[in-house]
Design a protein around this motif. Structure first.
Motif, PDB file in Angstrom:
ATOM      1  N   VAL A   1      -5.048  35.574  28.117  1.00 30.72           N
ATOM      2  CA  VAL A   1      -4.074  35.139  29.311  1.00 30.72           C
ATOM      3  C   VAL A   1      -3.785  34.051  30.148  1.00 30.72           C
ATOM      4  N   GLY A   2      -4.265  33.067  30.529  1.00 35.78           N
ATOM      5  CA  GLY A   2      -3.594  31.771  30.666  1.00 35.78           C
ATOM      6  C   GLY A   2      -2.751  30.977  29.812  1.00 35.78           C
ATOM      7  N   ALA A   3      -3.313  31.306  28.308  1.00 38.09           N
ATOM      8  CA  ALA A   3      -2.448  30.331  27.491  1.00 38.09           C
ATOM      9  C   ALA A   3      -1.203  31.073  27.694  1.00 38.09           C
ATOM     10  N   ALA A   4      -1.503  31.964  27.610  1.00 40.06           N
ATOM     11  CA  ALA A   4      -0.733  33.284  27.194  1.00 40.06           C
ATOM     12  C   ALA A   4       0.873  32.932  28.300  1.00 40.06           C
ATOM     13  N   GLU A   5       0.593  32.822  29.392  1.00 40.10           N
ATOM     14  CA  GLU A   5       2.081  32.758  30.593  1.00 40.10           C
ATOM     15  C   GLU A   5       2.702  31.499  30.355  1.00 40.10           C
ATOM     16  N   ARG A   6       1.167  30.491  29.714  1.00 38.47           N
ATOM     17  CA  ARG A   6       2.398  29.006  29.676  1.00 38.47           C
ATOM     18  C   ARG A   6       2.869  29.559  28.383  1.00 38.47           C
TER      19      ARG A   6
ATOM     20  N   LYS B   1      -9.617  32.909  34.617  1.00 35.84           N
ATOM     21  CA  LYS B   1      -8.193  32.837  33.919  1.00 35.84           C
ATOM     22  C   LYS B   1      -7.133  31.286  34.794  1.00 35.84           C
ATOM     23  N   ALA B   2      -7.508  31.411  35.979  1.00 36.59           N
ATOM     24  CA  ALA B   2      -7.038  29.701  36.771  1.00 36.59           C
ATOM     25  C   ALA B   2      -7.057  29.064  35.595  1.00 36.59           C
ATOM     26  N   ILE B   3      -8.445  28.648  35.496  1.00 33.02           N
ATOM     27  CA  ILE B   3     -10.003  27.538  34.672  1.00 33.02           C
ATOM     28  C   ILE B   3      -9.215  27.600  33.441  1.00 33.02           C
ATOM     29  N   ALA B   4      -9.207  28.373  32.337  1.00 34.52           N
ATOM     30  CA  ALA B   4      -8.194  29.073  31.899  1.00 34.52           C
ATOM     31  C   ALA B   4      -6.527  27.871  31.621  1.00 34.52           C
ATOM     32  N   ARG B   5      -6.097  28.350  32.794  1.00 35.25           N
ATOM     33  CA  ARG B   5      -4.837  27.524  32.877  1.00 35.25           C
ATOM     34  C   ARG B   5      -4.704  26.510  32.984  1.00 35.25           C
ATOM     35  N   SER B   6      -5.136  25.898  34.122  1.00 30.50           N
ATOM     36  CA  SER B   6      -6.055  24.379  34.369  1.00 30.50           C
ATOM     37  C   SER B   6      -6.048  23.148  33.105  1.00 30.50           C
ATOM     38  N   SER B   7      -7.283  24.173  32.315  1.00 35.79           N
ATOM     39  CA  SER B   7      -7.553  23.354  30.910  1.00 35.79           C
ATOM     40  C   SER B   7      -6.799  23.094  30.265  1.00 35.79           C
ATOM     41  N   GLN B   8      -5.667  24.359  29.658  1.00 40.92           N
ATOM     42  CA  GLN B   8      -4.815  24.241  28.168  1.00 40.92           C
ATOM     43  C   GLN B   8      -3.697  22.896  29.013  1.00 40.92           C
TER      44      GLN B   8
ATOM     45  N   ALA C   1       3.389  17.462  26.238  1.00 37.50           N
ATOM     46  CA  ALA C   1       3.066  18.570  26.517  1.00 37.50           C
ATOM     47  C   ALA C   1       3.849  19.998  26.488  1.00 37.50           C
ATOM     48  N   LEU C   2       4.913  20.047  25.161  1.00 35.18           N
ATOM     49  CA  LEU C   2       5.648  20.688  24.345  1.00 35.18           C
ATOM     50  C   LEU C   2       4.730  20.853  23.226  1.00 35.18           C
ATOM     51  N   MET C   3       4.844  20.199  22.882  1.00 33.53           N
ATOM     52  CA  MET C   3       3.592  19.841  21.726  1.00 33.53           C
ATOM     53  C   MET C   3       2.219  20.342  21.885  1.00 33.53           C
ATOM     54  N   SER C   4       1.852  20.766  23.354  1.00 27.45           N
ATOM     55  CA  SER C   4       0.445  21.405  22.867  1.00 27.45           C
ATOM     56  C   SER C   4       0.281  22.090  23.362  1.00 27.45           C
ATOM     57  N   ARG C   5       1.779  23.346  24.192  1.00 30.27           N
ATOM     58  CA  ARG C   5       2.212  25.447  24.419  1.00 30.27           C
ATOM     59  C   ARG C   5       2.857  25.332  23.245  1.00 30.27           C
ATOM     60  N   VAL C   6       3.430  24.560  21.539  1.00 37.21           N
ATOM     61  CA  VAL C   6       3.423  25.509  20.819  1.00 37.21           C
ATOM     62  C   VAL C   6       2.210  25.352  19.966  1.00 37.21           C
ATOM     63  N   LEU C   7       0.906  24.759  20.100  1.00 36.75           N
ATOM     64  CA  LEU C   7       0.261  23.941  19.191  1.00 36.75           C
ATOM     65  C   LEU C   7      -1.161  24.614  20.147  1.00 36.75           C
ATOM     66  N   ASN C   8      -1.996  23.847  20.677  1.00 32.13           N
ATOM     67  CA  ASN C   8      -2.920  24.647  21.840  1.00 32.13           C
ATOM     68  C   ASN C   8      -2.888  25.752  22.367  1.00 32.13           C
ATOM     69  N   ASP C   9      -1.521  26.212  22.983  1.00 35.43           N
ATOM     70  CA  ASP C   9      -1.849  26.848  23.946  1.00 35.43           C
ATOM     71  C   ASP C   9      -1.786  28.566  23.300  1.00 35.43           C
ATOM     72  N   VAL C  10      -0.582  28.624  21.986  1.00 38.05           N
ATOM     73  CA  VAL C  10      -0.873  29.223  20.632  1.00 38.05           C
ATOM     74  C   VAL C  10      -1.968  29.369  20.180  1.00 38.05           C
ATOM     75  N   ALA C  11      -2.996  28.219  19.989  1.00 38.28           N
ATOM     76  CA  ALA C  11      -4.265  28.842  19.216  1.00 38.28           C
ATOM     77  C   ALA C  11      -4.997  29.355  19.641  1.00 38.28           C
ATOM     78  N   ALA C  12      -4.468  29.163  21.198  1.00 39.03           N
ATOM     79  CA  ALA C  12      -5.479  29.666  22.250  1.00 39.03           C
ATOM     80  C   ALA C  12      -5.185  31.595  22.792  1.00 39.03           C
ATOM     81  N   MET C  13      -4.074  31.203  22.186  1.00 43.91           N
ATOM     82  CA  MET C  13      -3.633  33.132  22.487  1.00 43.91           C
ATOM     83  C   MET C  13      -4.173  33.688  20.757  1.00 43.91           C
ATOM     84  N   GLN C  14      -4.392  32.744  20.060  1.00 45.99           N
ATOM     85  CA  GLN C  14      -4.584  33.439  18.726  1.00 45.99           C
ATOM     86  C   GLN C  14      -5.717  33.889  18.533  1.00 45.99           C
TER      87      GLN C  14
END
Length: 583
Positions: free
Chosen positions: A304-309, A182-189, A115-128
Motif C-alpha cells: 500500500v505504501g508503494a502503491a500510494e506513491r 505503512k509509514a515506514i514502507a513509504r519512507s523507505s521507498q 526518483a521518477l525512475m524509482s517509482r516506475v521500477l522500485n515502487d511498482v516492484a514492491a507493489m508486484q
C-alpha cells in the motif's frame, strides 16, 4: 487503504479466469489440510483399535497421494495467481509510464529523474511483491484456516472455543503495527528513490566527476544515501518481524490450555485419544496459515505504501491539455504572432508583455544574456507551457484552441542537447516521421551532410549508435538531429543553440546542413554564434524578459545598445564569433 485496494483490484479484475482457476486449486489445497486433520481420528482407530492391516498397508500410499495432490494444487495456485499479479502490475507500469510521458515539462523540471525512475521500477516492484503475496497466499491460507477450524469445532466445540479465544488477541499487535509499517514502507521507498536519483546523476555526469577528481566525494554521498535507506529498512525488519514471536507467545497460551483441558477429558474417558490427536493435529496445522495471514498483512502494508506513491504519479493531471473543442490544424503557412505575452515560473516573471510577429519564411534571431527568456519564448510557441497573459497565435489560431498533436506536427526542433536514442541511424532519422521510406531517410541524411559519415559506419544506416549517440562526435550527432528535423518537413523551425557546443570545422558542416533545413520555413533561432544570425531577417534582443531591441544586424550595431555591447564583448580581441549566452 480501502480505496488503494479497490484500485489494485481493478487492475487484477481483467485476469479473473486465471484467478478463478487458481482459486479452485487454492480451495482444494486448503480443504486438504482440513481433510488430513479430520481423517487422523478414524484412521488411527482403524489401525490401532481395530487392527485393520489393509488400512495400515494403504496408509503410506495415501499420505503420498495427499501430499502429491497438495503439491499440484499449490503449484497451480501459485502459477496462475502470480502470473495474474504480474500481468496486473505490468498494466500499472504501463499506466504510470503513459501518464508520465504526457505530463508537461514543468512537472519533469520539478522532479528528480532518478526518483521518477524509482517509482516506475522500485515502487511498482514492491507493489508486484505485495500483490503476489495477497492473491497467492491469502486465499489459500484463509481457506485452509476455515477448513481446519471446521474440524476443530466438529471434534470438540469446547476445546475449539478455548483455542479460538486467543486468536482475536493476536490481531491487536497486527493492527498496532500496521500503521507504523505503512509509514515506514513509504519512507523507505522514498529513500530508495534517492539512491536511484544519485545513481542517475553519477552515470550521466561521470565525465565531470572524473574531470574534477571527486570520485571519493560522490562515494561518500552514495554511502550516506545507502545508509539512510538501511536505517528505514532496519525499522521495517524490526516491526514486521515482531508479529511472529508475539503471536507464538499468545497462541502458546491457547495450546497449553487445550492440552491441559483436552488431556483431562481423555484421562476421564470423555474423549478418545484418537479424537484428541485429531484435534491437536488440526490446531497445530491452523496456526501456520494464521501466521502467514498476519505476515501477508504486513506485506500488504508495504504494498500500500508503494502503491500510494505510484498512484500519486498516475493521478497527476497534465498541465497542458487540449481544449474541449480543439481544432485540428492542417498544414499551416507558418505565420507566428505573440500578443502581449507574459509568463512566470512560480513567483518569477520570465517574460513580460512580449509582442512579435513572424511572417511565412522569415528568420527571427533571439539573442540576449543568460536568463533573458529566449528558450521560454520558443517553448511557448510549441506550447510546452501556457502563457499567463496574452496569446500565442499560429496562422491566426490561438495555440490553446488547437490540438497539441496537430500544433507540434507543424514545428521541428533542433536543440542544443543532441538527444538521440539507442537505436539505428535510420530509426533515429525516421523518428520525426515513422512511416518515412528508406529513400526519404537517405535524402534527409544527404541534405544534412550526414550521408558520408553514415556510410563509413559498419552497417551504414542500420548501425546502432548507442545510448544518446555515444559512438558519434558532437557534429555527427547534431547532423543526425538536423536530418530528423528535415524529414519531418514542418513549416516552422526552432533552432535552440544548435551550434553552441561544436568546434569550428563541425560548425561549418552543421551550418551548411542548417541552411538546407531553413529554406522556405519560418525560423526562430536562439543565437550563440554570429554565423547563425548574420543573415537573419530580424534580430530580437531580450533582457529580463522583455524585447529591448529589434532590427537587422547592422541596424542594431548602429543603435549602440545592448546588442552592440554583446557584440563588442565578443570582438574585443579580434573578429571572433558572437556568444550571447545560454538561454
Amino acid at each position: 487503504m480501502t480505496h488503494i485496494f479497490k484500485r489494485l483490484f481493478n487492475y487484477i479484475r481483467p485476469y479473473w479466469k486465471r484467478i478463478a482457476l487458481a482459486m479452485v486449486a487454492s480451495s482444494t489445497y486448503g480443504a486438504m489440510d482440513g481433510a488430513f486433520a479430520y481423517l487422523v481420528a478414524p484412521v488411527l482407530e482403524k489401525i490401532f483399535k481395530s487392527k485393520d492391516m489393509v488400512i495400515f498397508s494403504v496408509l503410506p500410499l495415501g499420505i503420498i497421494a495427499i501430499f502429491a495432490i497438495r503439491g499440484l494444487c499449490r503449484y497451480t495456485n501459485d502459477y496462475f495467481m502470480r502470473t495474474a499479479g504480474q500481468l496486473a502490475v505490468q498494466d500499472v507500469r504501463n499506466d504510470i509510464y503513459k501518464r508520465n510521458i504526457f505530463l508537461g515539462l514543468g512537472f519533469f523540471y520539478r522532479q528528480q529523474t532518478g526518483a521518477l525512475m524509482s517509482r516506475v521500477l522500485n515502487d511498482v516492484a514492491a507493489m508486484q511483491e505485495g500483490v503476489a503475496v495477497i492473491i497467492t497466499s491469502t486465499l489459500r491460507d484463509f481457506i485452509g484456516t476455515i477448513a481446519l477450524f471446521g474440524v476443530i469445532f466438529y471434534r470438540n466445540w469446547q476445546l475449539a472455543l478455548i483455542s479460538f479465544l486467543v486468536i482475536p488477541v493476536t490481531v491487536i499487535p497486527a493492527q498496532l503495527l500496521s500503521k507504523k509499517l505503512k509509514a515506514i514502507a513509504r519512507s523507505s521507498q522514498e529513500k530508495l528513490g534517492g539512491i536511484s536519483g544519485h545513481l542517475q546523476e553519477t552515470f550521466t555526469g561521470i565525465k565531470v566527476i572524473k574531470a574534477f577528481g571527486v570520485e571519493h566525494r560522490e562515494i561518500d554521498r552514495f554511502n550516506a544515501a545507502n545508509r539512510l535507506y538501511y536505517v528505514w529498512m532496519r525499522k521495517w525488519i524490526k516491526y514486521s518481524n515482531l508479529n511472529s514471536p508475539i503471536m507464538e507467545v499468545i497462541t502458546s497460551v491457547g495450546i497449553a490450555a487445550v492440552v491441559w483441558f483436552g488431556g483431562s477429558k481423555v484421562m476421564a474417558g470423555k474423549m478418545s485419544a484418537a479424537e484428541f490427536f485429531s484435534f491437536i493435529t488440526a490446531m497445530a496445522l491452523v496456526y501456520s496459515p494464521l501466521k502467514r495471514l498476519v505476515q501477508s498483512y504486513n506485506d500488504f502494508q508495504r504494498c500500500v505504501g508503494a502503491a500510494e506513491r505510484v498512484f500519486e504519479i498516475i493521478d497527476e493531471e497534465p498541465e497542458i491539455v487540449d481544449a474541449p473543442n480543439a481544432v485540428t490544424l492542417g498544414r499551416v503557412r507558418g505565420e507566428v504572432e505573440l500578443k502581449g505575452v507574459s509568463f512566470r515560473f512560480g513567483e518569477e516573471d520570465v517574460l513580460k508583455n512580449v509582442s512579435l510577429s513572424a511572417q511565412r519564411g522569415e528568420v527571427i534571431a533571439l539573442v540576449g544574456p543568460s536568463g533573458s527568456g529566449k528558450t521560454t519564448l520558443v517553448s511557448l510557441i510549441m506550447r510546452f507551457y501556457d502563457v499567463n497573459e496574452g496569446a500565442v497565435l499560429v496562422d491566426g489560431h490561438d495555440v490553446r484552441s488547437v490540438s497539441l498533436a496537430s500544433l507540434l506536427s507543424q514545428i521541428a526542433l533542433v536543440d542544443q542537447e543532441t538527444v538521440l536514442f539507442n537505436e539505428t541511424v535510420a530509426n533515429n532519422i525516421r523518428y520525426g516521421k515513422p512511416d518515412a521510406t528508406d529513400a526519404e531517410v537517405e535524402a534527409a541524411a544527404r541534405a544534412a551532410f550526414a550521408y558520408d559519415f553514415i556510410m563509413q559506419m559498419p552497417d551504414g544506416f542500420q548501425t546502432n549508435i548507442g545510448d544518446r549517440g555515444v559512438r558519434l562526435s558532437g557534429g555527427q550527432r547534431q547532423r543526425l538531429c538536423i536530418a530528423r528535423a528535415l524529414i519531418k518537413d514542418a513549416p516552422i523551425l526552432i533552432l535552440d543553440e544548435a551550434t553552441s557546443a561544436l568546434d569550428t570545422e563541425s560548425e561549418q558542416m552543421v551550418q551548411n546542413a542548417l541552411n538546407n533545413l531553413m529554406q522556405n520555413r519560418t525560423v526562430f533561432v536562439i543565437a550563440h554564434r554570429l554565423s547563425t544570425i548574420l543573415n537573419a531577417d530580424r534580430i530580437l534582443v531580450l533582457e529580463k524578459g522583455r524585447i529591448v531591441e529589434s532590427g537587422s544586424h547592422q541596424e542594431l550595431l548602429e543603435r549602440e545598445g545592448l546588442y552592440q555591447k554583446l557584440y563588442n564583448m565578443q570582438f574585443q580581441d579580434g573578429p571572433v564569433e558572437l556568444a550571447v549566452g545560454a538561454p
